[in-house]
Design a protein around this motif. Sequence first.
Motif, PDB file in Angstrom:
ATOM      1  N   GLY A  50      40.650   1.387  34.278  1.00 11.92           N
ATOM      2  CA  GLY A  50      41.815   0.701  33.743  1.00 11.92           C
ATOM      3  C   GLY A  50      41.541  -0.008  32.439  1.00 11.92           C
ATOM      4  N   THR A  51      40.286  -0.432  32.243  1.00 14.01           N
ATOM      5  CA  THR A  51      39.924  -1.156  31.023  1.00 14.01           C
ATOM      6  C   THR A  51      39.442  -0.232  29.913  1.00 14.01           C
ATOM      7  OG1 THR A  51      37.709  -1.538  31.911  1.00 14.01           O
ATOM      8  CG2 THR A  51      39.345  -3.282  32.252  1.00 14.01           C
ATOM      9  N   GLY A  52      39.453   1.090  30.160  1.00 12.90           N
ATOM     10  CA  GLY A  52      39.081   2.050  29.130  1.00 12.90           C
ATOM     11  C   GLY A  52      37.633   2.489  29.148  1.00 12.90           C
ATOM     12  N   LYS A  53      36.858   2.017  30.120  1.00 14.00           N
ATOM     13  CA  LYS A  53      35.477   2.482  30.252  1.00 14.00           C
ATOM     14  C   LYS A  53      35.478   3.848  30.925  1.00 14.00           C
ATOM     15  CE  LYS A  53      33.710  -2.195  30.510  1.00 14.00           C
ATOM     16  NZ  LYS A  53      33.192  -3.243  31.377  1.00 14.00           N
ATOM     17  N   ILE A  54      34.350   4.547  30.856  1.00 12.13           N
ATOM     18  CA  ILE A  54      34.269   5.904  31.399  1.00 12.13           C
ATOM     19  C   ILE A  54      33.339   5.912  32.601  1.00 12.13           C
ATOM     20  CG2 ILE A  54      33.754   8.301  30.882  1.00 12.13           C
ATOM     21  CD1 ILE A  54      34.168   7.596  27.922  1.00 12.13           C
ATOM     22  N   LYS A  55      33.859   6.398  33.740  1.00 19.04           N
ATOM     23  CA  LYS A  55      33.072   6.506  34.963  1.00 19.04           C
ATOM     24  C   LYS A  55      32.454   7.889  35.050  1.00 19.04           C
ATOM     25  CE  LYS A  55      36.266   5.743  37.994  1.00 19.04           C
ATOM     26  NZ  LYS A  55      36.967   5.485  39.265  1.00 19.04           N
ATOM     27  N   ARG A  56      31.302   7.956  35.735  1.00 24.90           N
ATOM     28  CA  ARG A  56      30.644   9.235  35.968  1.00 24.90           C
ATOM     29  C   ARG A  56      29.974   9.205  37.325  1.00 24.90           C
ATOM     30  NH1 ARG A  56      25.170   8.976  35.947  1.00 24.90           N
ATOM     31  NH2 ARG A  56      24.223   7.172  34.943  1.00 24.90           N
ATOM     32  N   ASP A 115      26.653   5.202  29.814  1.00 15.77           N
ATOM     33  CA  ASP A 115      25.908   4.297  28.949  1.00 15.77           C
ATOM     34  C   ASP A 115      26.568   4.219  27.574  1.00 15.77           C
ATOM     35  OD1 ASP A 115      23.182   4.031  26.980  1.00 15.77           O
ATOM     36  OD2 ASP A 115      23.303   2.724  28.730  1.00 15.77           O
ATOM     37  N   LYS A 116      26.459   3.049  26.936  1.00 14.28           N
ATOM     38  CA  LYS A 116      27.154   2.841  25.665  1.00 14.28           C
ATOM     39  C   LYS A 116      26.664   3.779  24.570  1.00 14.28           C
ATOM     40  CE  LYS A 116      24.173  -0.901  24.033  1.00 14.28           C
ATOM     41  NZ  LYS A 116      24.118  -2.279  23.539  1.00 14.28           N
ATOM     42  N   SER A 117      25.433   4.278  24.677  1.00 14.54           N
ATOM     43  CA  SER A 117      24.926   5.213  23.671  1.00 14.54           C
ATOM     44  C   SER A 117      25.576   6.589  23.780  1.00 14.54           C
ATOM     45  CB  SER A 117      23.409   5.345  23.789  1.00 14.54           C
ATOM     46  OG  SER A 117      23.061   5.843  25.065  1.00 14.54           O
ATOM     47  N   VAL A 167      31.124  11.376  24.769  1.00 13.51           N
ATOM     48  CA  VAL A 167      32.000  11.724  25.893  1.00 13.51           C
ATOM     49  C   VAL A 167      33.462  11.594  25.477  1.00 13.51           C
ATOM     50  CG1 VAL A 167      32.676  11.073  28.237  1.00 13.51           C
ATOM     51  CG2 VAL A 167      30.277  11.098  27.612  1.00 13.51           C
ATOM     52  N   LYS A 168      33.786  10.562  24.704  1.00 13.72           N
ATOM     53  CA  LYS A 168      35.156  10.394  24.230  1.00 13.72           C
ATOM     54  C   LYS A 168      35.583  11.556  23.340  1.00 13.72           C
ATOM     55  CE  LYS A 168      35.995   5.464  24.638  1.00 13.72           C
ATOM     56  NZ  LYS A 168      36.321   4.218  23.944  1.00 13.72           N
TER      57      LYS A 168
END
Length: 64
Positions: free
Chosen positions: A18-24, A51-53, A58-59
């Motif tokens: 919901g906050t725009g992060k990506i799950k895996r 991970d942020k790197s 991914v986006k």
Amino acid sequence: MPKVKTNSGAKKRFALTGTGKIKRKHAYHSHILTKKTKKQKKNLCSMTLVDKSNVRAVKALLTI
């Protein structure tokens, strides 16, 4: 200019929160589970965040 298509493999493997992060999902949870402990298998079962790197790459695959 053609449409930018979402990568089909990526849309099956990743999900947005919901906050725009990506799950895996975790790797190593599909086979050869007999030699892994219950704790390992339990921890591999849960979802985690990308991970942020790797977020930018991914986006790009998800065309966000």
